[in-house]
Design an enzyme around this catalytic site. Structure first.
Site, PDB file in Angstrom:
ATOM      1  N   HIS A   1       1.369  -1.103   0.147  1.00  0.00           N
ATOM      2  CA  HIS A   1      -0.021   0.105  -0.147  1.00  0.00           C
ATOM      3  C   HIS A   1       0.628   0.999   0.117  1.00  0.00           C
ATOM      4  O   HIS A   1       2.214   1.002   0.489  1.00  0.00           O
ATOM      5  CB  HIS A   1      -0.672  -0.422   1.026  1.00  0.00           C
ATOM      6  CG  HIS A   1      -1.676   1.122   1.877  1.00  0.00           C
ATOM      7  ND1 HIS A   1      -1.357   2.277   1.390  1.00  0.00           N
ATOM      8  CD2 HIS A   1      -3.326   0.875   1.594  1.00  0.00           C
ATOM      9  CE1 HIS A   1      -2.599   2.996   1.918  1.00  0.00           C
ATOM     10  NE2 HIS A   1      -4.369   2.679   1.359  1.00  0.00           N
TER      11      HIS A   1
ATOM     12  N   ASP B   1       3.494  -3.932   8.528  1.00  0.00           N
ATOM     13  CA  ASP B   1       2.547  -2.918   8.034  1.00  0.00           C
ATOM     14  C   ASP B   1       0.599  -4.352   8.254  1.00  0.00           C
ATOM     15  O   ASP B   1       0.774  -4.759   7.242  1.00  0.00           O
ATOM     16  CB  ASP B   1       1.841  -2.674   6.823  1.00  0.00           C
ATOM     17  CG  ASP B   1       1.095  -2.099   5.799  1.00  0.00           C
ATOM     18  OD1 ASP B   1      -0.389  -2.380   6.658  1.00  0.00           O
ATOM     19  OD2 ASP B   1       0.754  -2.115   5.182  1.00  0.00           O
TER      20      ASP B   1
ATOM     21  N   GLN C   1      -4.542  -5.394   7.345  1.00  0.00           N
ATOM     22  CA  GLN C   1      -5.197  -6.261   6.619  1.00  0.00           C
ATOM     23  C   GLN C   1      -4.961  -7.170   7.416  1.00  0.00           C
ATOM     24  O   GLN C   1      -5.754  -8.222   7.566  1.00  0.00           O
ATOM     25  CB  GLN C   1      -5.025  -6.236   4.877  1.00  0.00           C
ATOM     26  CG  GLN C   1      -5.734  -5.186   4.079  1.00  0.00           C
ATOM     27  CD  GLN C   1      -7.072  -4.374   4.112  1.00  0.00           C
ATOM     28  OE1 GLN C   1      -7.561  -5.692   4.708  1.00  0.00           O
ATOM     29  NE2 GLN C   1      -6.895  -3.548   3.891  1.00  0.00           N
TER      30      GLN C   1
ATOM     31  N   LYS D   1     -10.325  -1.378  10.417  1.00  0.00           N
ATOM     32  CA  LYS D   1     -10.466  -2.397   9.589  1.00  0.00           C
ATOM     33  C   LYS D   1     -11.479  -3.256  10.638  1.00  0.00           C
ATOM     34  O   LYS D   1     -11.181  -4.380  10.124  1.00  0.00           O
ATOM     35  CB  LYS D   1      -9.742  -2.639   8.499  1.00  0.00           C
ATOM     36  CG  LYS D   1      -8.913  -0.795   7.771  1.00  0.00           C
ATOM     37  CD  LYS D   1      -8.050  -1.490   6.759  1.00  0.00           C
ATOM     38  CE  LYS D   1      -7.382  -0.638   6.174  1.00  0.00           C
ATOM     39  NZ  LYS D   1      -8.063   0.277   4.611  1.00  0.00           N
TER      40      LYS D   1
ATOM     41  N   CYS E   1      -4.540   2.254  -3.596  1.00  0.00           N
ATOM     42  CA  CYS E   1      -3.795   2.885  -3.168  1.00  0.00           C
ATOM     43  C   CYS E   1      -2.459   1.742  -3.310  1.00  0.00           C
ATOM     44  O   CYS E   1      -1.431   2.294  -2.427  1.00  0.00           O
ATOM     45  CB  CYS E   1      -4.115   3.581  -1.806  1.00  0.00           C
ATOM     46  SG  CYS E   1      -5.219   4.101  -1.413  1.00  0.00           S
TER      47      CYS E   1
HETATM   48  N1  C6P Z   1      -6.379   0.246   2.653  1.00  0.00           N
HETATM   49  C1  C6P Z   1      -8.322  -0.280   1.580  1.00  0.00           C
HETATM   50  O1  C6P Z   1      -9.436   0.332   0.813  1.00  0.00           O
HETATM   51  P1  C6P Z   1      -5.028   3.302   6.700  1.00  0.00           P
HETATM   52  O2  C6P Z   1      -5.564   4.651   5.491  1.00  0.00           O
HETATM   53  O3  C6P Z   1      -3.471   4.429   8.254  1.00  0.00           O
HETATM   54  O4  C6P Z   1      -5.892   3.397   8.798  1.00  0.00           O
HETATM   55  O5  C6P Z   1      -4.693   2.308   6.466  1.00  0.00           O
HETATM   56  C2  C6P Z   1      -3.670   2.469   5.454  1.00  0.00           C
HETATM   57  C3  C6P Z   1      -3.242   1.174   5.114  1.00  0.00           C
HETATM   58  C4  C6P Z   1      -1.984   0.532   4.576  1.00  0.00           C
HETATM   59  N2  C6P Z   1      -1.718  -0.843   4.048  1.00  0.00           N
HETATM   60  C5  C6P Z   1      -2.738  -1.957   3.889  1.00  0.00           C
HETATM   61  C6  C6P Z   1      -2.035  -2.912   3.671  1.00  0.00           C
HETATM   62  C7  C6P Z   1      -3.681  -0.777   3.621  1.00  0.00           C
HETATM   63  O6  C6P Z   1      -4.989  -1.692   2.998  1.00  0.00           O
HETATM   64  C8  C6P Z   1      -4.535   0.206   4.122  1.00  0.00           C
HETATM   65  C9  C6P Z   1      -5.728   0.830   3.970  1.00  0.00           C
HETATM   66  C10 C6P Z   1      -7.533   0.558   1.945  1.00  0.00           C
HETATM   67  O7  C6P Z   1      -7.976  -0.800   0.913  1.00  0.00           O
HETATM   68  C11 C6P Z   1      -7.873   2.235   2.189  1.00  0.00           C
HETATM   69  S1  C6P Z   1      -6.589   3.119   0.639  1.00  0.00           S
END
Ligand code: C6P
Length: 416
Positions: A131, A208, A211, A234, A374
């Site tokens: 991401h 990270d 997920q 999430k 993203c």
């Molecule tokens: N993915 C998706 O629709 P934040 O925005 O900080 O809560 O998470 C960012 C992020 C970082 N790593 C991974 C693997 C992610 O999936 C995400 C967020 C969402 O896939 C929003 S772009």
């Protein structure tokens, strides 16, 4: 404590006499909603909403500051949530730092970690699946500190290439930062193997877990990672709150990320000294109701069994993949299902743009995600500019998948 009446059977989750959707008030406000975008954010159970509501109605005060009962009550609820999260991840309380989310947590490790540990000529190893949150912060610090970034590629079946990883991770590597689960492919990465490779090379490891936490049980000691980041929203919790787990000795060696109230030991006009961890990394009034809500979300996760949710999500994902393969020859699926997969179905349609498909779905009351998710570098590797993504969750059932198939058929009738 298991949620009363919630049963798991061959056909997935169901309540005794009620739908699992009944645990999530959003489906009362939108009875026809088919929510298939859980990788973007999860819906919130009543128990989490209720705790946040109660906090504002009966406990609201700033934490760590007031010498009056209300502030002490708020501080106790806040710190109890930290304890529950630490216990859940098998960490110490002082190793749990509250952040705005995964993004901020990775930025803390990249900025403060680079300042403490990265020297010119060092290497940072990421993967092509990351991401943007796990690429851009490293690009910023690599440029500033004279480091180079290397990327672990994918094999033909869209899994991380461990043979190449073993060659890329060397004694020049200072940080290895890898997503636990790809938000696009839904593949669970072999992070244990990657962490072992990094340890053997003397590199620090950052996972990270945006997920990861919503899909699999995480024990940071057993994983043996140095840092693990996740977002509350999430994993059935509120937005604007996340967690950075960091090994205490490393957090102690790193400079603070931001300055302000609560992160100091002493401030004079000439300079300042820092509070102990985790406070050193928590400047300013925190997202108090977010932390308390996240504590309730962790209780919710524990009450439903992630292993069962994984089986449930894989089952719905497999059902969709099979139907797409049998009935929609113009669809190409980005990752093969397998045991190392959480049921996320991301695909391209050779004649319909994903945004058009998402718009048709929306007209049918179905929420899916379309675009680059993203993960622009991954889109390039996959040879597409955008894809459609269906990410099922605990509250979905076979009927939701049927409704999505119908919407896809409607889109084909409109566009072909
Ligand atoms: N993915 C998706 O629709 P934040 O925005 O900080 O809560 O998470 C960012 C992020 C970082 N790593 C991974 C693997 C992610 O999936 C995400 C967020 C969402 O896939 C929003 S772009």
């Amino acid at each position: 404590m298991l949620i009363q009446g919630l049963v798991f059977s061959e056909s997935g989750f169901a309540g005794r006499g009620y739908a699992v959707k009944a645990l999530f008030p959003i489906f009362k406000s939108h009875p026809e909603l088919v929510y298939l975008d859980s990788n973007a954010t999860s819906q919130k159970p009543e128990s989490v909403i209720e705790v946040i509501d109660r906090y504002y109605r009966s406990e609201n005060a700033n934490v760590h500051r007031g010498v009056y009962q209300l502030s002490e009550d708020a501080t106790r609820s806040f710190e109890e949530a930290r304890q529950r999260i630490a216990k859940y991840m098998n960490a110490e309380n002082s190793e749990i730092i509250f952040t705005r989310g995964t993004t901020e947590a990775i930025n803390i490790v990249a900025q403060s970690g680079a300042a403490a540990f990265i020297r010119p000529g060092d290497e940072i190893v990421l993967t092509v699946c990351e991401h943007h949150s796990n690429i851009v912060p490293w690009q910023i610090v690599a440029e500033r500190h004279g480091a180079t970034i290397k990327y672990i590629p994918l094999t033909g079946n869209r899994r991380l290439d461990l043979e190449v990883a073993a060659k890329l991770i060397t004694d020049k590597t200072r940080f290895v930062s890898v997503g636990h689960i790809s938000n696009v492919l839904g593949v669970i990465h072999p992070i244990r193997e990657i962490i072992k490779l990094a340890k053997a090379a003397g590199a620090f490891t950052m996972i990270d877990g945006a997920q990861g936490i919503p899909h699999v049980r995480v024990d940071v000691k057993e994983l043996d990672c140095d840092f693990y980041a996740f977002s509350g929203h999430k994993a059935f919790g509120p937005t604007g709150i996340g967690v950075l787990y960091g090994r205490k000795a490393l957090l102690q060696a790193m400079p603070p990320y931001q300055g302000g109230g609560d992160m100091i030991e002493k401030v004079t006009l000439q300079g300042s000294t820092w509070n102990e961890v985790p406070s050193k990394f928590e400047a300013g009034t925190p997202h108090i109701e977010g932390v308390i809500g996240l504590g309730a979300a962790i209780d919710f996760l524990q009450s439903i069994s992630l292993e069962k949710i994984l089986i449930h999500d894989q089952k719905l994902g497999n059902m969709l993949v099979n139907r797409l393969r049998e009935e929609f020859p113009l669809v190409s699926i980005m990752a093969e299902p397998g045991d190392d997969w959480v049921g996320t179905v991301t695909f391209a349609h050779s004649k319909i743009h994903p945004h058009d498909l998402a718009a048709v779905c929306d007209g049918e009351g179905i929420a899916i995600r379309a675009g680059h998710h993203c993960a622009q570098p991954l889109m390039e590797v996959l040879g597409v500019t955008a894809t459609a993504r269906v990410s099922p969750g605990l509250y979905n059932d076979e009927e939701d998948i049927e409704r999505f198939i119908k919407a896809l058929r409607k889109a084909e009738n409109l566009f072909l």
